[in-house]
Design a protein around this motif. Sequence first.
Motif, mmCIF file in Angstrom:
data_model
loop_
_atom_site.group_PDB
_atom_site.id
_atom_site.type_symbol
_atom_site.label_atom_id
_atom_site.label_comp_id
_atom_site.label_asym_id
_atom_site.label_seq_id
_atom_site.Cartn_x
_atom_site.Cartn_y
_atom_site.Cartn_z
ATOM 1 N N PRO A 109 0.850 -1.189 0.000
ATOM 2 C CA PRO A 109 0.000 0.000 0.000
ATOM 3 C C PRO A 109 0.890 1.244 0.000
ATOM 4 C CG PRO A 109 -0.784 -1.596 1.617
ATOM 5 C CD PRO A 109 0.555 -2.087 1.144
ATOM 6 N N SER A 110 0.562 2.217 -0.805
ATOM 7 C CA SER A 110 1.431 3.387 -0.961
ATOM 8 C C SER A 110 1.672 4.097 0.363
ATOM 9 C CB SER A 110 0.815 4.364 -1.966
ATOM 10 O OG SER A 110 0.893 3.834 -3.268
ATOM 11 N N GLY A 111 2.952 4.364 0.638
ATOM 12 C CA GLY A 111 3.335 5.074 1.849
ATOM 13 C C GLY A 111 3.649 4.180 3.021
ATOM 14 N N LEU A 112 3.466 2.861 2.880
ATOM 15 C CA LEU A 112 3.711 1.934 3.985
ATOM 16 C C LEU A 112 5.175 1.514 3.999
ATOM 17 C CD1 LEU A 112 2.028 0.313 6.194
ATOM 18 C CD2 LEU A 112 2.255 -1.626 4.633
ATOM 19 N N ASP A 113 5.777 1.533 5.181
ATOM 20 C CA ASP A 113 7.156 1.086 5.345
ATOM 21 C C ASP A 113 7.189 -0.439 5.253
ATOM 22 O OD1 ASP A 113 9.636 0.189 6.599
ATOM 23 O OD2 ASP A 113 9.882 2.231 7.321
ATOM 24 N N ALA A 114 7.986 -0.970 4.326
ATOM 25 C CA ALA A 114 8.023 -2.411 4.085
ATOM 26 C C ALA A 114 8.565 -3.193 5.269
ATOM 27 C CB ALA A 114 8.873 -2.707 2.848
ATOM 28 N N ASP A 115 9.333 -2.545 6.144
ATOM 29 C CA ASP A 115 9.936 -3.242 7.276
ATOM 30 C C ASP A 115 9.120 -3.119 8.557
ATOM 31 O OD1 ASP A 115 12.180 -4.174 5.853
ATOM 32 O OD2 ASP A 115 13.184 -2.245 6.091
#
Length: 276
Positions: A109-115
């Motif tokens: 989802p746009s803007g979500l930190d992958a970590d």
Amino acid sequence: ACGPGNNGGDGLEAAMHLQRDGRRVVVTWLGTPEHAPADARKSWERARATGVIWADVPPSNMTAADLCIDALLGIGITSTTTRTPDSRMLAMLTALHHSPAPVLAVDLPSGLDADTGQFAAGFNPPTPTTAHSSQKTRHTLSLLTLKPGLFTASGRDAAGSVWLDDLGLSPDYEPPSAWLTGPAKPPPRSHASHKGSYGDVAVVGGEGLAARGLGMTGAALLAASAALHAGAGRVLVALLDEGRMALDTTQPELMLRRFDALALEELTVVCGCGGG
């Protein structure tokens, strides 16, 4: 909704295939051919050749039978990023959040930190105000690997149903950084043992109604139940209710005690749950 980078390029690829499949596809693209990465530019050329519709703003007449694809931003943004969405991206994000159509996010989802599963400043989705908005259908197609942020913090709600496409790469390509596991398997216990063999936990808390008219005994009982399920042998509960409860009939294995009857120095003590 396609961003200016390679995540947007993935969205353009999706637009091309959907158009070839006979769907009516409307694309909003924040990029330009002159400044797009090489792969995204090629995707733009292929999408344009199929005859997709290009628009400056998302359609306003979307229904639950349609589909929104969120291909604005991918893994390049983190929760510590100081960049905030510009007005066009913010308008597209708002349209995605408020559209009745299901949303499919490309990779993240746009803007979500992958970590971490935290949103970068300015990218947080609105707080649901109705049952309809809180139950909005969301999907995420994660590419190459499953990102930890899809399963932590805000990521679980934002991602919805998570799908994985490893793009044909071997699972040995990159070692995993985390494992998704179920409840820990309890260690085996000897047959010649009893509840006194596995440690004692005392839970002190749970203000009763008599003190202020605010009953909070449930908090202490829930903590005691958690101790039982975690493997404690005996769980002693000292409620702050003036001794009004002598037995929890739903969990009779809990042993209710007065506080002054507890040998605290011999116990693992959990104190304060529902203490007021």
